[in-house]
Design an enzyme around this catalytic site. Sequence first.
Site, PDB file in Angstrom:
ATOM      1  N   ARG A  41       2.998   9.063  -3.624  1.00 26.57           N
ATOM      2  CA  ARG A  41       3.281   7.618  -3.618  1.00 26.57           C
ATOM      3  C   ARG A  41       2.629   7.024  -4.861  1.00 26.57           C
ATOM      4  O   ARG A  41       1.480   7.345  -5.175  1.00 26.57           O
ATOM      5  CB  ARG A  41       2.752   6.932  -2.347  1.00 26.57           C
ATOM      6  N   ASN A  89       0.123  -5.663  -3.217  1.00 22.86           N
ATOM      7  CA  ASN A  89       0.023  -5.395  -1.773  1.00 22.86           C
ATOM      8  C   ASN A  89       1.429  -5.381  -1.194  1.00 22.86           C
ATOM      9  O   ASN A  89       2.421  -5.610  -1.904  1.00 22.86           O
ATOM     10  CB  ASN A  89      -0.861  -6.459  -1.103  1.00 22.86           C
ATOM     11  N   LYS A  90       1.522  -5.118   0.099  1.00 21.47           N
ATOM     12  CA  LYS A  90       2.801  -4.953   0.780  1.00 21.47           C
ATOM     13  C   LYS A  90       3.762  -6.103   0.460  1.00 21.47           C
ATOM     14  O   LYS A  90       3.362  -7.262   0.400  1.00 21.47           O
ATOM     15  CB  LYS A  90       2.562  -4.856   2.288  1.00 21.47           C
ATOM     16  N   ASP A 115      -3.298  -2.650  -2.175  1.00 24.02           N
ATOM     17  CA  ASP A 115      -3.074  -1.253  -2.581  1.00 24.02           C
ATOM     18  C   ASP A 115      -3.632  -1.007  -3.969  1.00 24.02           C
ATOM     19  O   ASP A 115      -4.077   0.092  -4.279  1.00 24.02           O
ATOM     20  CB  ASP A 115      -1.580  -0.922  -2.522  1.00 24.02           C
ATOM     21  N   CYS A 149       1.092  -7.071   7.046  1.00 22.46           N
ATOM     22  CA  CYS A 149       1.011  -5.607   7.078  1.00 22.46           C
ATOM     23  C   CYS A 149      -0.211  -5.163   7.886  1.00 22.46           C
ATOM     24  O   CYS A 149      -0.661  -5.881   8.803  1.00 22.46           O
ATOM     25  CB  CYS A 149       1.019  -5.025   5.662  1.00 22.46           C
ATOM     26  N   LYS A 184      -9.789   0.272  -4.766  1.00 23.49           N
ATOM     27  CA  LYS A 184      -8.454  -0.294  -5.011  1.00 23.49           C
ATOM     28  C   LYS A 184      -8.335  -0.862  -6.430  1.00 23.49           C
ATOM     29  O   LYS A 184      -7.273  -1.364  -6.799  1.00 23.49           O
ATOM     30  CB  LYS A 184      -8.138  -1.411  -3.996  1.00 23.49           C
ATOM     31  N   ALA A 198      -6.600   3.138   1.968  1.00 27.98           N
ATOM     32  CA  ALA A 198      -7.855   3.856   2.225  1.00 27.98           C
ATOM     33  C   ALA A 198      -7.575   5.190   2.927  1.00 27.98           C
ATOM     34  O   ALA A 198      -8.163   6.224   2.577  1.00 27.98           O
ATOM     35  CB  ALA A 198      -8.796   2.992   3.067  1.00 27.98           C
TER      36      ALA A 198
HETATM   37  P1  RI2 Z   1      -6.154  -0.451   3.681  1.00 33.16           P
HETATM   38  C1  RI2 Z   1      -0.869  -0.604   2.896  1.00 33.16           C
HETATM   39  O1  RI2 Z   1       0.198   0.037   2.210  1.00 33.16           O
HETATM   40  C2  RI2 Z   1      -0.684  -2.097   2.991  1.00 33.16           C
HETATM   41  O2  RI2 Z   1      -0.027  -2.664   1.889  1.00 33.16           O
HETATM   42  C3  RI2 Z   1      -2.145  -2.523   3.108  1.00 33.16           C
HETATM   43  O3  RI2 Z   1      -2.348  -3.889   2.833  1.00 33.16           O
HETATM   44  C4  RI2 Z   1      -2.781  -1.616   2.075  1.00 33.16           C
HETATM   45  O4  RI2 Z   1      -2.106  -0.359   2.236  1.00 33.16           O
HETATM   46  C5  RI2 Z   1      -4.261  -1.433   2.183  1.00 33.16           C
HETATM   47  O5  RI2 Z   1      -4.618  -0.778   3.354  1.00 33.16           O
HETATM   48  P2  RI2 Z   1       1.139   1.121   2.974  1.00 33.16           P
HETATM   49  O6  RI2 Z   1       0.493   2.473   2.777  1.00 33.16           O
HETATM   50  O7  RI2 Z   1      -6.643   0.495   2.636  1.00 33.16           O
HETATM   51  O8  RI2 Z   1       1.244   0.728   4.409  1.00 33.16           O
HETATM   52  O9  RI2 Z   1      -6.907  -1.737   3.676  1.00 33.16           O
HETATM   53  O10 RI2 Z   1       2.482   1.050   2.291  1.00 33.16           O
HETATM   54  O11 RI2 Z   1      -6.116   0.189   5.068  1.00 33.16           O
END
Ligand code: RI2
Length: 326
Positions: free
Chosen positions: A65, A209-210, A199, A130, A235, A25
């Site tokens: 990314r 996801n992570k 993600d 995460c 997402k 997000a």
């Molecule tokens: P929100 C993060 O990826 C994690 O995998 C987390 O679960 C996902 O984004 C969603 O995050 P990274 O950017 O949008 O840390 O819910 O590699 O905050």
Amino acid sequence: MDRDVHPAVADAAESIASMEIRGAAAIADAAAEALGERAAASEADSPAAFRAEMRAAARRLHETRPTAVSLPNALRYVLRDMEGDTVERLRRSVESSATEFRHQLDQAQDNLGQIGANRLRDGDTIMTHCHSTDALSCVRHALDDGKELTAVVKETRPREQGHITARHLRELGVPVTLIVDNAARRYLDDVDHVLVGADSIAADGSVINKIGTSGLAVNARERGVPVVVAAQTLKLHPATMTGHTVEIEMRDESEVLADDERSDIGRGADDPDLAVENPAFDVTPPRHVDAIVTERGQFPPESIVTLMRELFGDQHGEEPWEETLQ
Ligand code: RI2
């Protein structure tokens, strides 16, 4: 060839690539903000030049990314409806779309949190992986509803983003037990829900996801612990409706093994037969997920495609940042 990228865009792109700004997000929010700033700073002398600047900015952000679809979804939202026959009108259109997008993102996370909170009961313990702002929104709303929660927080190697979750939960007053990732199965008997973010969500309901989410979900299913994925519709990955797969980002091996550790293990610092792999994400099949909680309601993963058709059914063709478009 890309035009020179404006510093506001270059800075945002660098912050996203280095993970100074991270989380699906937050990445989308930063990308929309950067497009708005780019539009505000434009000195283009024609509508065509302005559009070319915006496409170049979006391409630079897009290449940072590859896995979180919130990023291209944000770029599409801001650029798809770009309209106007003067630079000034085009600028206002981009600025207003960027502002609207960022507002909707906050609103969606809030609405999703209320829906996710309904799943959590007073006294429940959650296990997290995460750091997800969508997942934490569910916790925040459950607390606002007067429920008491406790949390088992996986540290989430290699970048230990579980520490961010632990810090936020403690700020909210939630008692936290921090564990190493390998201890997760041992603690699953003590938890009522696994609550994670995403993600990207594919059309078949797979959750990207992570790294480590899929193993956690398999273990949770074996123990009968429901796996809840908090993921606003941003997402949802439209290209998966037409058979595309989600690219899994491979990050630098230094996140796993520092250079000095490498020479300790290998035959010298450049041992060609010592490989390190660092995938940032994995894919959890829908059969290991109980519910995907969005701002539009809670869905069994297998039915998410109906929501995707509704939201993205009319999206096809070239991306709004491709240079072939004029
Ligand atoms: P929100 C993060 O990826 C994690 O995998 C987390 O679960 C996902 O984004 C969603 O995050 P990274 O950017 O949008 O840390 O819910 O590699 O905050």
